[in-house]
Design an enzyme around this catalytic site. Sequence first.
Site, PDB file in Angstrom:
ATOM      1  N   LYS A  49      49.401  55.982  43.597  1.00 24.01           N
ATOM      2  CA  LYS A  49      48.331  54.992  43.583  1.00 24.01           C
ATOM      3  C   LYS A  49      48.345  54.181  42.293  1.00 24.01           C
ATOM      4  CE  LYS A  49      45.408  57.905  46.514  1.00 24.01           C
ATOM      5  NZ  LYS A  49      44.269  58.845  46.570  1.00 24.01           N
ATOM      6  N   GLN A  93      40.022  62.257  43.171  1.00 28.09           N
ATOM      7  CA  GLN A  93      41.101  62.768  44.011  1.00 28.09           C
ATOM      8  C   GLN A  93      40.724  64.126  44.606  1.00 28.09           C
ATOM      9  OE1 GLN A  93      44.011  61.218  44.894  1.00 28.09           O
ATOM     10  NE2 GLN A  93      44.333  62.968  46.249  1.00 28.09           N
ATOM     11  N   ASP A 116      36.809  54.292  47.568  1.00 26.88           N
ATOM     12  CA  ASP A 116      37.225  55.185  48.651  1.00 26.88           C
ATOM     13  C   ASP A 116      36.303  55.056  49.863  1.00 26.88           C
ATOM     14  OD1 ASP A 116      39.613  56.516  48.160  1.00 26.88           O
ATOM     15  OD2 ASP A 116      38.677  57.997  46.846  1.00 26.88           O
TER      16      ASP A 116
END
Length: 288
Positions: A49, A93, A116
């Site tokens: 990412k 994460q 997200d």
Amino acid sequence: MDEVIDGEEISARVREEVAEDVASMDRKPKLVAVLMSDDPASETYVRMKREAAEEVGIDSETVHIDPEESEEKLLSTVAELNEDDEVDGILVQLPLPDHVSEENALEAVVPEKDVDGFHPFNKGLLMEGRPRFVPATPKGVVRMIHEHGVELEGANVVIVGRSDIVGKPLASLLLSRDVNATPTVCHSRTENVEEHTRKADVLVAAVGVPEFVTADMVSEGVVVVDVGINRVDGELVGDVAYEEVSEKASAITPVPGGVGPMTVASLLENTVEAARLRDADDGQDSSS
């Protein structure tokens, strides 16, 4: 099999669009990942990412927290990032250590930096049909299908899996007025799953079980999107038995090289959108 839906190719086009957007902005957006794990897979995902963000001109940083630290350490770190005006997007994460509440961690990110799309506020906007940040994997799945020229309006889309990350938000996105599909969600308590999957025009497998979907579960001409990433005997396989299902599918995504790259590209899109929304809010505040 008719065609493979190439996630690498489609995601490259999305990243080009993102790079153009970033180049047109007055400042670089900034994305920060919070990693509280020493799991090699998580470290790899975060690195991918970060590298993808840097390639399109987005500033990217990873904040490492020792997995032995307390939940409060994670929450205080997120709180600092929430207050940092240079940070546009924050992602925590997953998975997290057992002693840390995933729910608390995701809710700690302020909604306007929740790229997200996991905060309850952003989930609610998606449910209402006016999304701000759509979770990256569902967003990527729908973009892939559209880019491949598959008509979703009125289509029967069967989703195998009801996770908060993929299944549920994907169903909401498919129901939106912009898509107008007819989703069916199957899960571990669904009886005779194959009766549902055989009716699918589009089948999305996101159940987390290696090669769960077999040829006898699908009809000729179905479009298959495999979200699963499972390691079996050292190799990555999806939730779909690729070789046998591909013989019946009109189009299918591979693993790897399918949904994964689109997830990363969609996250970058969300980060740029977060920066724009924050700049717009700042402009309104200064003019009031």
